[in-house]
Write a protein that holds these residues in place. Structure first.
Motif, PDB file in Angstrom:
ATOM      1  N   GLN A 198      26.155  -7.259  -3.764  1.00  9.81           N
ATOM      2  CA  GLN A 198      26.883  -8.395  -3.208  1.00  9.81           C
ATOM      3  C   GLN A 198      26.202  -9.709  -3.579  1.00  9.81           C
ATOM      4  OE1 GLN A 198      27.083  -7.535   0.989  1.00  9.81           O
ATOM      5  NE2 GLN A 198      28.819  -6.136   0.781  1.00  9.81           N
ATOM      6  N   PHE A 199      24.886  -9.697  -3.537  1.00 15.75           N
ATOM      7  CA  PHE A 199      24.083 -10.851  -3.955  1.00 15.75           C
ATOM      8  C   PHE A 199      24.425 -11.232  -5.397  1.00 15.75           C
ATOM      9  CE2 PHE A 199      19.509 -11.470  -5.691  1.00 15.75           C
ATOM     10  CZ  PHE A 199      19.694 -12.828  -5.863  1.00 15.75           C
ATOM     11  N   LEU A 207      23.373 -23.310  -4.990  1.00 17.55           N
ATOM     12  CA  LEU A 207      23.096 -22.029  -5.644  1.00 17.55           C
ATOM     13  C   LEU A 207      21.605 -21.762  -5.708  1.00 17.55           C
ATOM     14  CD1 LEU A 207      23.932 -19.510  -7.142  1.00 17.55           C
ATOM     15  CD2 LEU A 207      24.095 -20.857  -9.248  1.00 17.55           C
ATOM     16  N   SER A 208      20.818 -22.777  -6.022  1.00 18.04           N
ATOM     17  CA  SER A 208      19.366 -22.619  -6.060  1.00 18.04           C
ATOM     18  C   SER A 208      18.829 -22.210  -4.691  1.00 18.04           C
ATOM     19  CB  SER A 208      18.708 -23.925  -6.515  1.00 18.04           C
ATOM     20  OG  SER A 208      17.301 -23.834  -6.439  1.00 18.04           O
ATOM     21  N   GLN A 253      16.995 -17.934  -0.767  1.00 12.77           N
ATOM     22  CA  GLN A 253      17.186 -17.263   0.518  1.00 12.77           C
ATOM     23  C   GLN A 253      17.501 -15.784   0.333  1.00 12.77           C
ATOM     24  OE1 GLN A 253      16.775 -18.670   3.703  1.00 12.77           O
ATOM     25  NE2 GLN A 253      16.830 -16.474   4.186  1.00 12.77           N
ATOM     26  N   GLN A 254      18.325 -15.470  -0.654  1.00 14.90           N
ATOM     27  CA  GLN A 254      18.694 -14.080  -0.905  1.00 14.90           C
ATOM     28  C   GLN A 254      17.495 -13.264  -1.376  1.00 14.90           C
ATOM     29  OE1 GLN A 254      21.813 -14.988  -3.639  1.00 14.90           O
ATOM     30  NE2 GLN A 254      23.418 -15.021  -2.082  1.00 14.90           N
ATOM     31  N   GLU A 287      14.406 -13.784  -0.525  1.00 14.87           N
ATOM     32  CA  GLU A 287      13.581 -13.529   0.663  1.00 14.87           C
ATOM     33  C   GLU A 287      14.205 -12.444   1.538  1.00 14.87           C
ATOM     34  OE1 GLU A 287      13.173 -17.284   2.563  1.00 14.87           O
ATOM     35  OE2 GLU A 287      11.955 -18.176   0.969  1.00 14.87           O
ATOM     36  N   ASP A 288      15.534 -12.481   1.700  1.00 16.67           N
ATOM     37  CA  ASP A 288      16.207 -11.489   2.532  1.00 16.67           C
ATOM     38  C   ASP A 288      16.076 -10.082   1.952  1.00 16.67           C
ATOM     39  OD1 ASP A 288      16.950 -13.531   4.201  1.00 16.67           O
ATOM     40  OD2 ASP A 288      19.013 -13.668   3.448  1.00 16.67           O
ATOM     41  N   LEU A 289      16.069  -9.972   0.619  1.00 15.49           N
ATOM     42  CA  LEU A 289      15.996  -8.667  -0.035  1.00 15.49           C
ATOM     43  C   LEU A 289      14.563  -8.208  -0.274  1.00 15.49           C
ATOM     44  CD1 LEU A 289      18.859  -9.153  -2.648  1.00 15.49           C
ATOM     45  CD2 LEU A 289      18.869  -7.561  -0.721  1.00 15.49           C
ATOM     46  N   GLY A 290      13.602  -9.063   0.065  1.00 12.90           N
ATOM     47  CA  GLY A 290      12.207  -8.690  -0.124  1.00 12.90           C
ATOM     48  C   GLY A 290      11.733  -8.789  -1.551  1.00 12.90           C
TER      49      GLY A 290
END
Length: 244
Positions: free
Chosen positions: A80-81, A180-181, A186-187, A189-192
């Motif tokens: 999804q990312f 977008l940057s 953020q994505q 960081e969320d996904l590790g």
């Protein structure tokens, strides 16, 4: 046609083995068929032929079984990312193409080859994406895409000066680039994913001192051309991850 389960991401070793089992079975069937077929055509087929065919087929099956999968390739959140970022990049590419057309019609600068000498003199270097070509590129590639977007966000300020009649389009483009940057950061960081900050080479990320109006106009054209290529390369890199 390949079975659908071989085309979709496989998350576990058990799933991979289950998907590859039919392929290996068919490999052995094909081997037997080729052996019988060669026997019907040749009075004395080479003794090594069945062994050679079997070896090649089984080797291919073994290599498929051993092929590593990208770490997050089958993760739903990761996919999804990727899809979200691909849609965003596609939109930004369209806006950059509009800006290039405006630079061409407004400033009469349309051919990059005619500005090669000016480009070398100004020393405006494109944002790098070399990490997106490495074998284990995920974390580093995302970091370079994020850093490149931040650099071009700053460079686009020059186009605001050059295209005052179209400031709304350029402002909207800069906002999309900034969003977008931020989203990628953020994505990650969320996904590790590891966030990496690369040291900038001399002159990278900053514009040189522009002494004349022509230098500013040429720089605006070069920036838009560099940014378009950057977006195309980033799009290819991210799309590759959706296909593996």
């Amino acid at each position: 046609m390949c079975p659908a389960n071989l085309l979709s991401p496989l998350n576990t070793e058990r799933e991979r083995e289950r998907a590859l089992l039919p392929l290996c079975v068919w490999s052995h069937i094909l081997c037997t068929y080729l052996t019988d077929f060669s026997s019907s055509l040749l009075p004395s087929p080479p003794a090594a032929l069945p062994s050679l065919v079997s070896t090649l087929l089984c080797l291919g099956c073994t290599m498929l079984h051993a092929a590593p999968l990208p770490e997050f390739s089958g993760d739903q959140d990761f996919q999804q990312f990727l899809q979200k970022d691909l849609e965003y990049i596609r939109k930004i590419k369209g806006d950059v193409a509009q800006v290039q057309e405006l630079v061409c019609t407004t400033l009469q600068l349309c051919n990059e080859e005619e500005l090669m000498l000016v480009k070398q003199k100004l020393g405006i270097s494109p944002a790098p994406l070399d990490q997106c070509h490495s074998k284990s590129f995920q974390d580093a590639c995302f970091s370079q895409i994020r850093d490149g977007l931040q650099a071009y966000h700053g460079h686009l300020a020059l186009l605001l000066q050059l295209l005052p009649a179209h400031s709304g389009l350029v402002d909207a483009l800069r906002l999309d680039v900034s969003n977008l940057s931020t989203n990628i950061q953020q994505q990650m960081e969320d996904l590790g994913l590891n966030t990496v900050t690369y040291p900038k080479a001399e002159g990278q990320g900053t514009l040189p001192s522009l002494s004349s109006d022509f230098d500013k106009q040429a720089s605006g054209f070069i920036i838009s051309a560099n940014f378009k290529r950057f977006l195309e390369a980033a799009f290819r890199a991210l799309r590759h991850l959706t296909l593996v």
